[in-house]
Motif scaffolding. Structure first.
Motif, PDB file in Angstrom:
ATOM      1  N   ALA A   1     -31.127  -5.659  26.339  1.00 41.93           N
ATOM      2  CA  ALA A   1     -32.089  -6.490  27.063  1.00 41.93           C
ATOM      3  C   ALA A   1     -32.644  -7.542  26.114  1.00 41.93           C
ATOM      4  CB  ALA A   1     -33.231  -5.637  27.625  1.00 41.93           C
ATOM      5  N   TYR A   2     -32.878  -8.714  26.637  1.00 39.87           N
ATOM      6  CA  TYR A   2     -33.536  -9.798  25.897  1.00 39.87           C
ATOM      7  C   TYR A   2     -32.870 -10.056  24.546  1.00 39.87           C
ATOM      8  CZ  TYR A   2     -36.769  -9.393  29.687  1.00 39.87           C
ATOM      9  OH  TYR A   2     -37.290  -9.357  30.943  1.00 39.87           O
TER      10      TYR A   2
ATOM     11  N   TYR B   1     -20.160  -5.181  25.950  1.00 35.65           N
ATOM     12  CA  TYR B   1     -21.202  -5.536  26.915  1.00 35.65           C
ATOM     13  C   TYR B   1     -21.306  -4.435  27.975  1.00 35.65           C
ATOM     14  CZ  TYR B   1     -23.277  -7.840  30.962  1.00 35.65           C
ATOM     15  OH  TYR B   1     -24.048  -8.124  32.057  1.00 35.65           O
TER      16      TYR B   1
ATOM     17  N   ASP C   1     -35.598 -15.796  21.362  1.00 37.05           N
ATOM     18  CA  ASP C   1     -34.993 -16.945  22.039  1.00 37.05           C
ATOM     19  C   ASP C   1     -34.260 -16.583  23.312  1.00 37.05           C
ATOM     20  OD1 ASP C   1     -35.923 -18.740  20.189  1.00 37.05           O
ATOM     21  OD2 ASP C   1     -34.268 -18.284  18.815  1.00 37.05           O
TER      22      ASP C   1
ATOM     23  N   GLY D   1     -34.506 -15.770  27.343  1.00 37.04           N
ATOM     24  CA  GLY D   1     -35.351 -15.767  28.538  1.00 37.04           C
ATOM     25  C   GLY D   1     -36.755 -16.244  28.201  1.00 37.04           C
ATOM     26  N   PRO D   2     -37.746 -15.682  28.858  1.00 35.98           N
ATOM     27  CA  PRO D   2     -39.111 -16.225  28.723  1.00 35.98           C
ATOM     28  C   PRO D   2     -39.958 -15.560  27.640  1.00 35.98           C
ATOM     29  CG  PRO D   2     -38.984 -14.674  30.547  1.00 35.98           C
ATOM     30  CD  PRO D   2     -37.637 -14.647  29.880  1.00 35.98           C
TER      31      PRO D   2
ATOM     32  N   ARG E   1     -41.271  -7.683  32.324  1.00 35.74           N
ATOM     33  CA  ARG E   1     -40.489  -6.741  33.131  1.00 35.74           C
ATOM     34  C   ARG E   1     -41.317  -6.217  34.302  1.00 35.74           C
ATOM     35  NH1 ARG E   1     -35.654  -4.476  30.158  1.00 35.74           N
ATOM     36  NH2 ARG E   1     -35.662  -3.007  31.846  1.00 35.74           N
TER      37      ARG E   1
ATOM     38  N   LYS F   1     -41.360  -8.528  37.268  1.00 32.88           N
ATOM     39  CA  LYS F   1     -40.106  -8.893  37.903  1.00 32.88           C
ATOM     40  C   LYS F   1     -39.312  -7.719  38.471  1.00 32.88           C
ATOM     41  CE  LYS F   1     -36.501 -12.090  36.674  1.00 32.88           C
ATOM     42  NZ  LYS F   1     -35.892 -12.843  35.598  1.00 32.88           N
TER      43      LYS F   1
ATOM     44  N   ALA G   1     -31.890   1.378  40.356  1.00 32.55           N
ATOM     45  CA  ALA G   1     -31.227   1.754  39.090  1.00 32.55           C
ATOM     46  C   ALA G   1     -31.093   0.532  38.197  1.00 32.55           C
ATOM     47  CB  ALA G   1     -29.874   2.385  39.365  1.00 32.55           C
ATOM     48  N   GLY G   2     -32.074  -0.365  38.254  1.00 25.09           N
ATOM     49  CA  GLY G   2     -32.007  -1.585  37.441  1.00 25.09           C
ATOM     50  C   GLY G   2     -30.926  -2.506  37.976  1.00 25.09           C
ATOM     51  N   SER G   3     -30.305  -3.259  37.084  1.00 31.14           N
ATOM     52  CA  SER G   3     -29.245  -4.188  37.507  1.00 31.14           C
ATOM     53  C   SER G   3     -28.116  -3.394  38.152  1.00 31.14           C
ATOM     54  CB  SER G   3     -28.685  -4.942  36.306  1.00 31.14           C
ATOM     55  OG  SER G   3     -29.721  -5.599  35.627  1.00 31.14           O
TER      56      SER G   3
ATOM     57  N   ASN H   1     -23.078  -8.705  34.685  1.00 29.67           N
ATOM     58  CA  ASN H   1     -22.847 -10.144  34.747  1.00 29.67           C
ATOM     59  C   ASN H   1     -21.364 -10.395  34.485  1.00 29.67           C
ATOM     60  OD1 ASN H   1     -25.528 -11.010  35.204  1.00 29.67           O
ATOM     61  ND2 ASN H   1     -25.997 -10.588  33.063  1.00 29.67           N
TER      62      ASN H   1
ATOM     63  N   LYS I   1     -20.329 -16.200  30.577  1.00 28.65           N
ATOM     64  CA  LYS I   1     -21.012 -15.142  31.343  1.00 28.65           C
ATOM     65  C   LYS I   1     -21.837 -15.796  32.443  1.00 28.65           C
ATOM     66  CE  LYS I   1     -24.767 -13.226  29.753  1.00 28.65           C
ATOM     67  NZ  LYS I   1     -25.633 -12.536  28.811  1.00 28.65           N
TER      68      LYS I   1
ATOM     69  N   ALA J   1     -24.594 -15.440  35.540  1.00 23.16           N
ATOM     70  CA  ALA J   1     -25.692 -14.556  35.938  1.00 23.16           C
ATOM     71  C   ALA J   1     -25.395 -14.052  37.354  1.00 23.16           C
ATOM     72  CB  ALA J   1     -27.020 -15.300  35.900  1.00 23.16           C
TER      73      ALA J   1
ATOM     74  N   GLN K   1     -35.678  -9.958  42.487  1.00 20.89           N
ATOM     75  CA  GLN K   1     -34.538  -9.944  41.555  1.00 20.89           C
ATOM     76  C   GLN K   1     -33.302  -9.474  42.335  1.00 20.89           C
ATOM     77  OE1 GLN K   1     -32.219 -10.485  39.684  1.00 20.89           O
ATOM     78  NE2 GLN K   1     -33.090 -10.166  37.629  1.00 20.89           N
TER      79      GLN K   1
ATOM     80  N   GLU L   1     -22.633  -1.597  37.824  1.00 20.66           N
ATOM     81  CA  GLU L   1     -23.064  -1.087  36.517  1.00 20.66           C
ATOM     82  C   GLU L   1     -23.400   0.412  36.545  1.00 20.66           C
ATOM     83  OE1 GLU L   1     -25.639  -3.572  33.905  1.00 20.66           O
ATOM     84  OE2 GLU L   1     -26.825  -1.738  33.751  1.00 20.66           O
TER      85      GLU L   1
HETATM   86  P1  NAP Z   1     -33.159 -13.097  33.222  1.00 24.15           P
HETATM   87  O1  NAP Z   1     -34.032 -13.227  32.021  1.00 24.15           O
HETATM   88  O2  NAP Z   1     -33.623 -13.637  34.523  1.00 24.15           O
HETATM   89  O3  NAP Z   1     -31.752 -13.722  32.904  1.00 24.15           O
HETATM   90  C1  NAP Z   1     -30.740 -13.759  33.905  1.00 24.15           C
HETATM   91  C2  NAP Z   1     -29.425 -13.433  33.275  1.00 24.15           C
HETATM   92  O4  NAP Z   1     -29.102 -14.460  32.340  1.00 24.15           O
HETATM   93  C3  NAP Z   1     -29.513 -12.140  32.547  1.00 24.15           C
HETATM   94  O5  NAP Z   1     -28.672 -11.277  33.216  1.00 24.15           O
HETATM   95  C4  NAP Z   1     -29.077 -12.437  31.129  1.00 24.15           C
HETATM   96  O6  NAP Z   1     -27.898 -11.750  30.750  1.00 24.15           O
HETATM   97  C5  NAP Z   1     -28.699 -13.903  31.113  1.00 24.15           C
HETATM   98  N1  NAP Z   1     -29.386 -14.604  30.010  1.00 24.15           N
HETATM   99  C6  NAP Z   1     -30.673 -15.013  29.977  1.00 24.15           C
HETATM  100  N2  NAP Z   1     -30.920 -15.660  28.833  1.00 24.15           N
HETATM  101  C7  NAP Z   1     -29.769 -15.636  28.108  1.00 24.15           C
HETATM  102  C8  NAP Z   1     -29.388 -16.135  26.841  1.00 24.15           C
HETATM  103  N3  NAP Z   1     -30.232 -16.821  26.066  1.00 24.15           N
HETATM  104  N4  NAP Z   1     -28.133 -15.912  26.417  1.00 24.15           N
HETATM  105  C9  NAP Z   1     -27.260 -15.237  27.174  1.00 24.15           C
HETATM  106  N5  NAP Z   1     -27.556 -14.737  28.394  1.00 24.15           N
HETATM  107  C10 NAP Z   1     -28.793 -14.943  28.869  1.00 24.15           C
HETATM  108  O7  NAP Z   1     -32.738 -11.547  33.427  1.00 24.15           O
HETATM  109  P2  NAP Z   1     -33.561 -10.315  33.967  1.00 24.15           P
HETATM  110  O8  NAP Z   1     -32.858  -9.738  35.105  1.00 24.15           O
HETATM  111  O9  NAP Z   1     -35.013 -10.647  34.079  1.00 24.15           O
HETATM  112  O10 NAP Z   1     -33.393  -9.285  32.757  1.00 24.15           O
HETATM  113  C11 NAP Z   1     -33.948  -9.558  31.491  1.00 24.15           C
HETATM  114  C12 NAP Z   1     -33.203  -8.767  30.445  1.00 24.15           C
HETATM  115  O11 NAP Z   1     -33.347  -7.373  30.709  1.00 24.15           O
HETATM  116  C13 NAP Z   1     -31.707  -9.061  30.425  1.00 24.15           C
HETATM  117  O12 NAP Z   1     -31.239  -9.001  29.110  1.00 24.15           O
HETATM  118  C14 NAP Z   1     -31.128  -7.938  31.263  1.00 24.15           C
HETATM  119  O13 NAP Z   1     -29.814  -7.603  30.883  1.00 24.15           O
HETATM  120  C15 NAP Z   1     -32.088  -6.776  30.981  1.00 24.15           C
HETATM  121  N6  NAP Z   1     -32.176  -5.893  32.138  1.00 24.15           N
HETATM  122  C16 NAP Z   1     -31.141  -5.042  32.355  1.00 24.15           C
HETATM  123  C17 NAP Z   1     -31.173  -4.169  33.427  1.00 24.15           C
HETATM  124  C18 NAP Z   1     -30.053  -3.182  33.649  1.00 24.15           C
HETATM  125  O14 NAP Z   1     -30.193  -2.294  34.458  1.00 24.15           O
HETATM  126  N7  NAP Z   1     -28.955  -3.312  32.964  1.00 24.15           N
HETATM  127  C19 NAP Z   1     -32.259  -4.156  34.293  1.00 24.15           C
HETATM  128  C20 NAP Z   1     -33.284  -5.056  34.051  1.00 24.15           C
HETATM  129  C21 NAP Z   1     -33.240  -5.926  32.964  1.00 24.15           C
HETATM  130  P3  NAP Z   1     -27.850 -10.278  30.110  1.00 24.15           P
HETATM  131  O15 NAP Z   1     -28.096  -9.344  31.238  1.00 24.15           O
HETATM  132  O16 NAP Z   1     -26.464 -10.191  29.608  1.00 24.15           O
HETATM  133  O17 NAP Z   1     -28.879 -10.163  29.051  1.00 24.15           O
END
Ligand code: NAP
Ligand code: FAD
Length: 339
Positions: A131-132, A165, A195, A197-198, A224, A227, A237-239, A243, A272, A274, A298, A335
């Motif tokens: 994550a992040y 991944y 660096d 996301g937010p 988190r 969102k 179960a999360g995502s 991707n 990759k 989204a 989401q 996933e």
């Molecule tokens: P987000 O910040 O809205 O970003 C959307 C997607 O863009 C994410 O899936 C992330 O991929 C990708 N992304 C964003 N910034 C990136 C960067 N600088 N470089 C490469 N890829 C980038 O995503 P979100 O859903 O709120 O989740 C935030 C983080 O928490 C992510 O890393 C996400 O994987 C993780 N998360 C995972 C799960 C799960 O069940 N697996 C559930 C919730 C959150 P990546 O997913 O590859 O990081």
């Protein structure tokens, strides 16, 4: 079966989707000895074994006709601390987020970006949780696992885990390795990863210019919580989909038709996409069919509004996969582990 095993146990409280299926047998293992004894007894009785952690990466579509071995081992210890580098080991049944918080409280950084992920320490290497911008492979110092085929206990170094991944050698060989404990290479000196996301923006909003690891963790937790649905309130179960990583030409074709596509170039030249963006564009965000739905904030998260069955959620997932393929020519891979 043995006297220690419970029979016909509902797994509703043991999976974050809140799916009400039953385990034929259920046993909580608190130690290596209890794990070994349960596996031996199951083999003697010819009963298959299903290993369960926090149930946060599972979609259960039917009763489990097996012994569900719930990992409940606890404990953590510092194996090395030279004043800057630290190695911490934790038992498989340790709940992940409290473990992360306890390392931060001791002044150890490295796990802060992986805050608020549900589940257990033992399951985290299964899909190389990430994550992040941080994955556990980035802080991995080894693990100890039991080979269920031979009964041998063996240590795995980083290069033996084939982390990718949301992937690992453990995920690719389902049922072979039972992870007993995991080691993490942490540090007393913070190497911040902001660096993605937010995260940086959130810290700036809070007036924090030189964040501590705890401040990064707190910022990520706050993002988190805004969102993602809390499984205690809304089953999920999360995502639900990975991707998709596609050839650059495929990403370009999609960009030509959809200039706003969210896409990230990978080191190997692929791109990759989204998955959440694709699903949202296709109009699924907030969709609901009975109690099976897509989260309203989401689109990557499927939710159980109450009484959805695993089969209903699986059916919804397949409809989304087919629609995304038809619209974008991209295959979405689930996933969570399907049973
Ligand atoms: P987000 O910040 O809205 O970003 C959307 C997607 O863009 C994410 O899936 C992330 O991929 C990708 N992304 C964003 N910034 C990136 C960067 N600088 N470089 C490469 N890829 C980038 O995503 P979100 O859903 O709120 O989740 C935030 C983080 O928490 C992510 O890393 C996400 O994987 C993780 N998360 C995972 C799960 C799960 O069940 N697996 C559930 C919730 C959150 P990546 O997913 O590859 O990081
Ligand atoms: P379980 O769901 O119990 O098991 C998952 C798989 O691992 C099963 O196949 C099981 O048999 C196997 N397993 C479990 N324990 C062991 C063991 N000790 N040895 C061998 N096999 C075992 N994931 C991310 O990567 N990043 C995220 O940011 C993230 N955010 C999430 C947010 C929410 C709200 C939710 C609900 C999930 C999220 N996830 C995320 C998914 C999930 O939390 C993680 O994959 C987590 O590591 C799963 O742990 P668990 O203990 O719940 O595993």
């Amino acid at each position: 079966m043995t006297a220690h095993w419970q029979e016909q146990v509902s797994l509703k409280a043991y999976n974050t989707f809140g799916i009400d299926v039953k385990a034929r047998y259920f046993f909580q293992a608190h130690s290596d000895a209890e794990v070994r004894a349960a596996l031996a007894e199951a083999q003697q009785c010819n009963v298959p074994v299903f290993v369960l952690g926090g149930g946060s990466n599972l979609l259960l579509t039917r009763d489990i006709d097996a012994l569900v071995l719930h990992m409940a081992s606890r404990g953590q210890r510092v194996l090395l601390d030279d004043g800057s580098r630290v190695v911490v080991e934790a038992e498989a049944g340790e709940p992940w987020h409290p473990f992360v918080q306890s390392t931060l409280a001791k002044g150890f950084s490295g796990l802060e970006n992986l805050s608020l992920i549900p589940g257990t320490v033992g399951a985290a290497p299964m899909q190389n949780v990430g994550a992040y911008g941080v994955e556990i492979k980035d802080v991995f110092a080894g693990l100890t696992a039991l080979d269920r085929e031979t009964g041998e206990v063996r240590d795995f170094a980083l290069e033996e885990c084939a982390f990718g991944y949301r992937d690992s050698v453990f995920k690719r060989n389902p049922g072979r390795w039972l992870i007993l404990r995991v080691r993490f290479a942490l540090s007393r000196a913070l190497q911040a990863h902001l660096d993605y996301g937010p995260v940086r923006q959130r810290l700036v909003e809070q007036g924090i210019e030189q964040p501590t690891a705890q401040a990064i963790s707190d910022a990520i937790c706050s993002i988190r919580r805004e969102k993602l649905p809390d499984p205690a309130e809304l089953g999920n179960a999360g995502s639900f989909f990975k991707n998709p990583v596609v050839p650059a030409a495929v990403a370009e074709r999609i960009r030509a038709q959809h200039p706003g596509v969210v896409a990230y170039a990978q080191a190997d030249g692929q791109v990759k996409l989204a998955a959440g963006w694709l699903i949202e564009q296709a109009g699924w965000k907030g969709y609901r069919d009975g109690d099976a739905g897509v989260h309203r904030l989401q689109a990557l998260v499927l939710v159980n509004h109450g009484q959805a069955s695993g089969a209903q959620l699986h059916d919804l997932a397949r409809r989304i996969q087919a629609d995304i393929y038809e619209r974008f020519g991209v295959e979405l891979e689930m996933e969570p582990n399907l049973y």
